[in-house]
Structures are given as C-alpha cells and as structure tokens.
Write a protein that holds these residues in place. Structure first.
Motif, short mmCIF file in Angstrom:
data_model
loop_
_atom_site.label_atom_id
_atom_site.label_comp_id
_atom_site.label_asym_id
_atom_site.label_seq_id
_atom_site.Cartn_x
_atom_site.Cartn_y
_atom_site.Cartn_z
N UNK A 66 23.86 -49.45 -80.48
CA UNK A 66 25.02 -49.67 -79.62
C UNK A 66 26.10 -50.52 -80.30
N UNK A 67 25.78 -51.68 -80.88
CA UNK A 67 26.84 -52.48 -81.53
C UNK A 67 27.49 -51.75 -82.71
N UNK A 68 26.68 -51.03 -83.50
CA UNK A 68 27.22 -50.33 -84.66
C UNK A 68 28.18 -49.22 -84.25
N UNK A 69 27.82 -48.47 -83.22
CA UNK A 69 28.68 -47.38 -82.75
C UNK A 69 30.00 -47.93 -82.25
N UNK A 70 29.95 -49.01 -81.48
CA UNK A 70 31.18 -49.62 -80.97
C UNK A 70 32.06 -50.12 -82.10
N UNK A 71 31.42 -50.54 -83.21
CA UNK A 71 32.19 -51.02 -84.35
C UNK A 71 32.82 -49.92 -85.16
N UNK A 72 32.12 -48.77 -85.26
CA UNK A 72 32.61 -47.66 -86.07
C UNK A 72 33.77 -46.93 -85.40
N UNK A 73 33.61 -46.66 -84.10
CA UNK A 73 34.60 -45.86 -83.40
C UNK A 73 35.90 -46.63 -83.20
N UNK A 74 37.02 -46.01 -83.58
CA UNK A 74 38.33 -46.63 -83.39
C UNK A 74 38.90 -46.19 -82.05
N UNK A 75 38.38 -46.84 -81.00
CA UNK A 75 38.78 -46.51 -79.64
C UNK A 75 39.56 -47.67 -79.04
N UNK A 76 40.33 -47.35 -78.01
CA UNK A 76 41.06 -48.39 -77.31
C UNK A 76 40.13 -49.27 -76.50
N UNK A 77 40.62 -50.37 -75.95
CA UNK A 77 39.78 -51.29 -75.18
C UNK A 77 39.10 -50.62 -73.98
N UNK A 78 39.82 -49.77 -73.27
CA UNK A 78 39.25 -49.12 -72.10
C UNK A 78 38.13 -48.17 -72.50
N UNK A 79 38.36 -47.33 -73.52
CA UNK A 79 37.34 -46.39 -73.99
C UNK A 79 36.12 -47.12 -74.55
N UNK A 80 36.34 -48.23 -75.25
CA UNK A 80 35.23 -49.01 -75.79
C UNK A 80 34.37 -49.60 -74.68
N UNK A 81 35.01 -50.05 -73.62
CA UNK A 81 34.26 -50.57 -72.48
C UNK A 81 33.41 -49.51 -71.82
N UNK A 82 33.99 -48.31 -71.66
CA UNK A 82 33.22 -47.20 -71.08
C UNK A 82 32.03 -46.84 -71.97
N UNK A 83 32.28 -46.78 -73.28
CA UNK A 83 31.21 -46.39 -74.21
C UNK A 83 30.06 -47.39 -74.18
N UNK A 84 30.36 -48.66 -74.12
CA UNK A 84 29.31 -49.68 -74.06
C UNK A 84 28.43 -49.48 -72.85
N UNK A 85 29.03 -49.23 -71.69
CA UNK A 85 28.25 -49.01 -70.47
C UNK A 85 27.47 -47.70 -70.53
N UNK A 86 28.10 -46.64 -71.03
CA UNK A 86 27.44 -45.33 -71.10
C UNK A 86 26.19 -45.38 -71.97
N UNK A 87 26.24 -46.14 -73.05
CA UNK A 87 25.08 -46.22 -73.93
C UNK A 87 23.93 -46.99 -73.27
N UNK A 88 24.25 -47.96 -72.45
CA UNK A 88 23.19 -48.65 -71.70
C UNK A 88 22.51 -47.68 -70.74
N UNK A 89 23.29 -46.91 -70.02
CA UNK A 89 22.73 -45.90 -69.10
C UNK A 89 21.92 -44.88 -69.88
N UNK A 90 22.43 -44.49 -71.07
CA UNK A 90 21.77 -43.46 -71.87
C UNK A 90 20.39 -43.90 -72.34
N UNK A 91 20.14 -45.20 -72.45
CA UNK A 91 18.85 -45.68 -72.95
C UNK A 91 17.70 -45.29 -72.04
N UNK A 92 17.87 -45.40 -70.71
CA UNK A 92 16.79 -44.99 -69.82
C UNK A 92 16.84 -43.48 -69.55
#
Length: 468
Positions: free
Chosen positions: A351-377
C-alpha cells in the motif's frame, strides 16, 4: 478383483508416497500458472504506471477501454473453462481424440466471439466508451486505444483458448513462455511508443495500444509454431472446427454455457462496478484502476491453486477415483485459505509503495488508500470462493452453481446496493466502494455449504465419446 483394486487404491490415499506425488503435481502446476497470472498483472501494471505518468485522463481512458477486452476475455475464459471440465476428465481417461474434438468446438465459438467484438468496436467506438464514462476527454482517449487494440481480438481468441485447453491437460509451460515473451515485448514497446523513445513520436494512449497489439500478435505466432511443430500429443485440427459430434457437442454446451454465462455475469458485474465508479469522477476512476491491479497481483497464487484444483480433481474423477478427488478437495481448501491470507497481507504491505509510485492528485490518492484497505479482506474472500467455484466445483461438472451464486449475490446484492448508493442516495466514494466489494463476503457461507454437500463430485465423461 475390482474390489481388491479399489481397496488397494483407498489404502494408498494419505500415505507419504501419495501425498508427495500430489504436492509435486500441485507445485508443478501452481508455480507456472501463478507466474502466468503475475505476468498478466505485470502487463496491466506497466500500462497503469506508464500512463499514470502521462496523466489521469490517459490512464482513465485506457483503463475503461480495457473493459471491452476484459468482457471478451470473459467469454473466452468461460468457453475454455467449460471445455476444461470435459478435457480434464477425458485426460484422466487418456482419451486424446475426444480432447481434440472438444478443443475444436471451443475454438469455433471463440473465433466467432473475436469477430463480433472486433466489428462492434469499429462500428461504434465512441458509443461504447460513453457507456463507461460521461467525460468526453476520457472517452476520447479510450477511443484511440480501442481502435488499435481491436485488431488483436481474433488472434487473442485463438491463443487464449488453445493455451487454456493445453493447461487442462497439464501442459502449462507453453503458456508461461508465451506470456513471458509478451511481457518483455509489451513493456519495452510501451516505453518506446508512449514516451517517444528511440526516435519514435510520443503516442500516449495510442502507443500503449500499439504495444499491446504487437505483443498479442507475437503470442499468436508462438502458439502456432508450438501447435504445428512441438505438440504432437494433443493436436489442433482445422477439420475439428466443423466436426459434428452430437453428444459431445451437447456435453460441451451443457457445461460451457453455464460457465460462460457465469464468467460473463461476473465480468459484466466488474465492468458495472467500474461504470458506477466512473460516474463518480475521474479521481475515483484513477484510484480504482490502480486498486484493481493490486488485487490481481495479490491473487496470482490463489488463482493458480484454483486452476490446479480443476485440473487434478477433474483428472482424478475422469480416472474413476472419486475417493481421491474428495481428498484432493480438502487439501486444496487448506491451501487456498493460506494463499488468501497471504494475498490480503500483500495488499497491505504494498500500500505505501503504490501510493508513492502513482502520480495522482490528493483526492485520488485518498481514495486509493481506502480502496486498498478494503481490498485486503476482499482478496481473502475472493481466493476462497474462486477455489471453490472455479476449481473444485467445475472439476466435477458443477457449473450451474457459480452462475446461480453470482446472479444472486453479486447482481442482487452488491451491485444493486452500490448503484443505489451512488445514483440515488449520493453516498460518498468510500461507502459505495465498500458496497460494490461486498459480494465475495456474503458468498462465503454458501460456497462452504455447497462444498460440504459433495454435489459437485460427478464423472461427466462418456464411454464411447472418441468413437462417435
């Protein structure tokens, strides 16, 4: 004499020698197939990462355009999985000629699917893209991608059916070689065409599509050479495309149609999820694109286990060893629980590495962080359900159950609630995403009940199939 043989077979189950042979077979299948899945994810990841550096519009357009090939691939996967129900069991009987005839029937339908999708893209690319997004800049980028990559659809249809059927008869290394060559070629050409290296113009989305087209044509060429020059055991014969074997054709339709419909329902459901997210803004689309790649990465091993289960359990049933198939089922359940847990941990770890690699805006980065948490279960539940439905149940010809459970749990529950949340109640992106990802959780008790009932354990071969 038959009773004595049966008693001897039963006595051998669970011995050190039998368990060793089983796990050697499993690893010889799972490792190449997991590598194949990883390679396919790497190709998708390369597109996402490279186009992510071009911009969110290019990334979103290519991602949504890829849903068209995704749906076509589901048709093909359904056809090949339905064929594999028969070919794996006939492989247990060592009835090679019937396997070749099933391959011919599956290939006939696959080529028709490839032609239809190619024609549809060329007839109405803009209208197809507007199904997935109302944003014109995103749709325009998607059209660029579709018009080029659509030339690969027919070749992809042939290659995918051939390689998947070969996998069902334990010829898995050829697919690994094909996809590895494709990966190296695709990534190299992506860099050249997208960014304009080696004197080429920077083509952006069109460059990603051109790289994919060349890679798919290369896959087809390797498959043709292998089929004509190397594989002398299970042959593809052009005359089998037009052969008439009524009972075998009925068997193919009986087991392939539910699997194809199941894969289509599931795949269209995934596309509808993308459609729902697509109508919630470009930031949500970009985040979802990256999250889906991570999901694919986390499930490469569990998908390999599910496919190995379909092969080895089907082979045991076809050989008349239902007792052995039941034991194999228990072992595969244990393996997929471990693989699912590890997959969920992988999602959280990267999760931290993906957020660091992707050049996304603040809103998209926030969504991605949450989506990856949901994706874990979600990954844990998907791994278990896939092993059941795609692996164990299909090995015994129980193909209608997957169709039933996806039509109810996915369409009647998660998609319905997610669509209502997005379009009626106007809930936030995180809430809608949780609803869209909830179907695998509610499937868990149902697939467990079906497994314990053993209604999936059936021999579907015919004694005289090869002589028809």
């Amino acid at each position: 004499m038959k009773r004595n043989q049966a008693e001897l077979n039963a006595a051998q189950i669970g011995t050190k020698q039998e368990r060793g042979a089983f796990y050697r077979s499993v690893f010889s299948l799972v490792i190449p197939m997991a590598l194949q899945n990883l390679i396919n994810v790497a190709v998708s990841s390369a597109d996402v990462v490279m186009l992510g550096r071009v911009g969110e519009t290019a990334l979103s357009g290519a991602s949504l355009a890829g849903q068209v090939q995704f749906i076509m691939t589901l048709f093909l996967f359904g056809l090949s999985s339905g064929a594999a129900v028969l070919t794996a069991q006939y492989w247990g009987k060592r009835d090679i000629r019937t396997i070749e005839r099933v391959l011919g029937i599956a290939m006939r339908f696959a080529l028709i699917v490839g032609v239809i999708f190619t024609a549809a893209v060329w007839a109405a690319p803009g209208q197809i893209m507007r199904i997935f997004t109302p944003e014109e800049p995103v749709a325009a980028e998607g059209v660029k991608y579709l018009k080029i990559v659509s030339f690969s659809y027919i070749f992809t249809a042939f290659s995918q059916i051939y390689l998947n059927v070969m996998r069902s008869v334990e010829r898995v290394m050829i697919a690994t070689v094909v996809y590895l060559v494709s990966l190296v070629l695709n990534i190299s050409l992506n860099a050249v065409f997208i960014f304009g290296l080696l004197g080429c113009p920077a083509m952006g989305v069109a460059g990603a599509a051109l790289a994919t087209l060349i890679a798919r044509l290369t896959e087809f060429a390797i498959v043709i050479v292998y089929g004509l020059r190397v594989n002398r055991q299970v042959r593809f014969r052009v005359r089998d495309l037009f052969g008439r074997h009524r009972e075998l054709f009925r068997d193919f339709m009986k087991y392939s149609l539910p699997v194809t419909a199941n894969e289509l329902l599931w795949g269209v459901g995934v596309s509808v999820n993308s459609l729902v997210i697509g109508h919630m803004g470009q930031a949500a689309v970009a985040a979802n694109s990256a999250a889906q790649v991570v999901r694919q990465l986390a499930t490469v091993v569990s998908l390999g286990i599910a496919n190995a289960a379909a092969i080895l359990i089907g082979k045991a049933i076809g050989a008349g060893r239902e007792d052995l198939a039941a034991v194999y089922g228990k072992r595969f359940v244990g393996m997929t629980l471990v693989a699912g847990l590890l997959g969920g941990c992988v999602v959280l770890a990267v999760r931290p590495a993906v957020l660091g690699i992707m050049e996304l805006g603040p809103e998209a980065s926030g969504y991605l962080s949450f989506m990856m948490f949901v994706m874990s279960y979600f990954v844990f539940a998907q791994s278990y359900n896939t092993a059941m439905v795609v692996g164990i149940f299909r090995a015994g010809g129980d193909t209608r159950f997957g169709l039933l459970i996806d039509s109810t749990m996915m369409w009647g529950f998660s998609i319905l609630l997610g669509a209502l949340g997005a379009f009626v109640f106007r809930w936030s992106v995180p809430v809608v995403y949780v609803l869209l990802m909830s179907d695998e959780i509610v499937k868990l008790p149902v697939t467990t009940w079906r497994y314990r009932s053993k209604k999936w354990l059936r021999n579907v071969t015919r004694a005289q199939a090869a002589e028809e």
